[in-house]
Design a protein around this motif. Structure first.
Motif, PDB file in Angstrom:
ATOM      1  N   LEU A 147       0.958  -1.268  -0.236  1.00  0.00           N
ATOM      2  CA  LEU A 147      -0.321  -0.686  -0.331  1.00  0.00           C
ATOM      3  C   LEU A 147       0.666   1.414   0.220  1.00  0.00           C
ATOM      4  O   LEU A 147       0.692   2.310  -0.714  1.00  0.00           O
ATOM      5  N   ALA A 148       1.792   1.335   1.088  1.00  0.00           N
ATOM      6  CA  ALA A 148       2.599   2.654   0.863  1.00  0.00           C
ATOM      7  C   ALA A 148       4.075   2.768  -0.404  1.00  0.00           C
ATOM      8  O   ALA A 148       3.802   3.792  -0.782  1.00  0.00           O
ATOM      9  N   SER A 149       3.725   1.591  -1.111  1.00  0.00           N
ATOM     10  CA  SER A 149       4.648   1.391  -2.770  1.00  0.00           C
ATOM     11  C   SER A 149       3.481   1.775  -3.130  1.00  0.00           C
ATOM     12  O   SER A 149       3.783   3.530  -3.888  1.00  0.00           O
ATOM     13  N   ALA A 150       2.428   2.052  -3.277  1.00  0.00           N
ATOM     14  CA  ALA A 150       1.262   2.298  -3.957  1.00  0.00           C
ATOM     15  C   ALA A 150       0.454   3.741  -3.788  1.00  0.00           C
ATOM     16  O   ALA A 150       0.764   4.672  -5.354  1.00  0.00           O
ATOM     17  N   LEU A 151       0.775   4.294  -3.141  1.00  0.00           N
ATOM     18  CA  LEU A 151       0.774   5.525  -2.913  1.00  0.00           C
ATOM     19  C   LEU A 151       1.953   6.122  -2.947  1.00  0.00           C
ATOM     20  O   LEU A 151       1.400   7.410  -3.659  1.00  0.00           O
ATOM     21  N   GLU A 152       3.099   5.528  -2.824  1.00  0.00           N
ATOM     22  CA  GLU A 152       3.950   6.378  -3.363  1.00  0.00           C
ATOM     23  C   GLU A 152       4.020   6.821  -5.024  1.00  0.00           C
ATOM     24  O   GLU A 152       4.154   7.804  -5.583  1.00  0.00           O
ATOM     25  N   LYS A 153       3.715   6.063  -5.756  1.00  0.00           N
ATOM     26  CA  LYS A 153       3.306   5.713  -7.292  1.00  0.00           C
ATOM     27  C   LYS A 153       2.557   6.931  -7.719  1.00  0.00           C
ATOM     28  O   LYS A 153       2.712   7.696  -8.394  1.00  0.00           O
ATOM     29  N   THR A 154       1.713   6.462  -6.815  1.00  0.00           N
ATOM     30  CA  THR A 154       0.156   7.741  -7.183  1.00  0.00           C
ATOM     31  C   THR A 154       0.392   9.094  -6.485  1.00  0.00           C
ATOM     32  O   THR A 154       0.422   9.850  -7.443  1.00  0.00           O
ATOM     33  N   LYS A 155       1.668   9.171  -6.085  1.00  0.00           N
ATOM     34  CA  LYS A 155       1.903  10.536  -5.363  1.00  0.00           C
ATOM     35  C   LYS A 155       2.991  11.068  -6.341  1.00  0.00           C
ATOM     36  O   LYS A 155       2.681  12.326  -6.820  1.00  0.00           O
ATOM     37  N   SER A 156       3.906  10.235  -7.007  1.00  0.00           N
ATOM     38  CA  SER A 156       4.249  10.522  -8.084  1.00  0.00           C
ATOM     39  C   SER A 156       3.311  10.943  -9.602  1.00  0.00           C
ATOM     40  O   SER A 156       4.339  11.960  -9.967  1.00  0.00           O
ATOM     41  N   GLU A 157       2.514  10.393  -9.575  1.00  0.00           N
ATOM     42  CA  GLU A 157       2.197  10.147 -11.088  1.00  0.00           C
ATOM     43  C   GLU A 157       1.461  11.665 -10.951  1.00  0.00           C
ATOM     44  O   GLU A 157       1.942  12.853 -11.999  1.00  0.00           O
ATOM     45  N   LEU A 158       0.662  11.084  -9.945  1.00  0.00           N
ATOM     46  CA  LEU A 158       0.035  13.350  -9.810  1.00  0.00           C
ATOM     47  C   LEU A 158       1.263  14.538  -9.546  1.00  0.00           C
ATOM     48  O   LEU A 158       0.942  15.558  -9.802  1.00  0.00           O
TER      49      LEU A 158
ATOM     50  N   VAL B 124       3.977  13.998 -11.782  1.00  0.00           N
ATOM     51  CA  VAL B 124       3.848  14.647 -12.979  1.00  0.00           C
ATOM     52  C   VAL B 124       3.168  15.039 -13.383  1.00  0.00           C
ATOM     53  O   VAL B 124       3.032  16.450 -14.911  1.00  0.00           O
ATOM     54  N   ILE B 125       1.559  15.133 -13.677  1.00  0.00           N
ATOM     55  CA  ILE B 125       0.598  15.437 -13.794  1.00  0.00           C
ATOM     56  C   ILE B 125       0.206  17.268 -13.210  1.00  0.00           C
ATOM     57  O   ILE B 125       0.256  18.205 -14.379  1.00  0.00           O
ATOM     58  N   LYS B 126       0.363  17.637 -12.278  1.00  0.00           N
ATOM     59  CA  LYS B 126       1.147  18.870 -11.081  1.00  0.00           C
ATOM     60  C   LYS B 126       1.983  19.566 -12.660  1.00  0.00           C
ATOM     61  O   LYS B 126       1.354  20.434 -13.069  1.00  0.00           O
ATOM     62  N   GLU B 127       2.771  19.718 -12.797  1.00  0.00           N
ATOM     63  CA  GLU B 127       3.922  19.602 -13.602  1.00  0.00           C
ATOM     64  C   GLU B 127       3.597  19.821 -14.619  1.00  0.00           C
ATOM     65  O   GLU B 127       3.639  21.213 -14.921  1.00  0.00           O
ATOM     66  N   THR B 128       2.774  18.789 -15.503  1.00  0.00           N
ATOM     67  CA  THR B 128       2.547  19.278 -16.696  1.00  0.00           C
ATOM     68  C   THR B 128       1.117  20.276 -17.133  1.00  0.00           C
ATOM     69  O   THR B 128       1.666  20.233 -17.597  1.00  0.00           O
ATOM     70  N   THR B 129       0.268  20.432 -16.051  1.00  0.00           N
ATOM     71  CA  THR B 129      -0.467  21.199 -15.972  1.00  0.00           C
ATOM     72  C   THR B 129       0.236  22.258 -15.904  1.00  0.00           C
ATOM     73  O   THR B 129      -0.370  23.365 -16.675  1.00  0.00           O
ATOM     74  N   LEU B 130       1.017  22.710 -14.974  1.00  0.00           N
ATOM     75  CA  LEU B 130       1.606  24.029 -13.974  1.00  0.00           C
ATOM     76  C   LEU B 130       2.232  24.697 -15.583  1.00  0.00           C
ATOM     77  O   LEU B 130       2.307  25.794 -16.475  1.00  0.00           O
ATOM     78  N   ARG B 131       2.929  23.621 -16.388  1.00  0.00           N
ATOM     79  CA  ARG B 131       4.372  23.988 -17.680  1.00  0.00           C
ATOM     80  C   ARG B 131       2.995  24.383 -18.881  1.00  0.00           C
ATOM     81  O   ARG B 131       2.903  25.334 -19.154  1.00  0.00           O
ATOM     82  N   PHE B 132       1.871  23.399 -19.162  1.00  0.00           N
ATOM     83  CA  PHE B 132       0.374  24.361 -20.051  1.00  0.00           C
ATOM     84  C   PHE B 132       0.428  25.739 -19.683  1.00  0.00           C
ATOM     85  O   PHE B 132       0.313  26.647 -20.721  1.00  0.00           O
TER      86      PHE B 132
END
Length: 183
Positions: free
Chosen positions: A47-58, A60-68
């Motif tokens: 679960l901790a690993s899955a949460l870390e992966k989800t946080k990392s994906e979020l 990336v989405i946040k950075e992409t959105t801000l850059r756009f």
């Protein structure tokens, strides 16, 4: 063999089975708890690993959105800069402060920049911004080519329509701005 001997044998068997049963029950309880703890630790780790992966994906989405959004704001600023330059040139030409040859050079510069900006807008802007840009540029091109008289009120109306479409797109404010001055 007497009944007394039979009862002693049966009592001995029940006692030995009861003690062994109690031992097996205690052992199985302990073993069950141990397995449950190990399974729980494994699940926690997954679960901790899955949460870390989800946080990392979020992230990336946040950075992409801000850059756009940054790219969008930069493009919109460029549109305003190019439009402001041609409007100031048209005002200067209409008031006689700009000679025809210099006005022609500024129009050529504007013409090149408007084509570039149209391409930039086409990549990021919604149709409402494109329509407002088209209306403003079409009016300016018609005036610059001598097809219509330069009227600041019409240009201002088109420019405000473009700015309001941009404001809605970038989420600044959905209520339109208007010109409330005297001129």
């Amino acid at each position: 063999m007497t009944w007394d001997d039979t009862f002693k044998i049966v009592a001995a068997m029940i006692t030995s089975i009861g003690a062994g049963g109690a031992f097996i029950f205690a052992l199985s309880t302990w073993l069950g708890k141990l397995w449950a703890q190990r399974i729980l630790e494994s699940e926690k780790h997954q679960l901790a690993s899955a949460l870390e992966k989800t946080k990392s994906e979020l992230d990336v989405i946040k950075e992409t959105t801000l850059r756009f959004q940054n790219d969008k704001l930069h493009t919109y600023r460029s549109v305003i800069d190019v439009t402001a330059r041609i409007l100031s040139s048209l005002d200067a030409y209409e008031s006689g402060r700009l000679q025809a040859n210099e006005a022609g050079a500024r129009f050529d510069e504007f013409n090149e920049q408007r084509l570039r900006i149209y391409g930039y807008l086409a990549m990021i802007a919604p149709q409402s911004v494109m329509d407002a840009q088209d209306a403003l540029i079409d009016n300016l091109l018609t005036v610059a080519n001598g097809g219509a008289e330069y009227k600041w009120e019409i240009v201002r109306e088109n420019a405000l329509a473009l700015l309001n479409a941009i404001r809605i797109d970038v989420g600044i404010d959905k209520s339109p701005i208007s010109y409330n001055g005297a001129q």
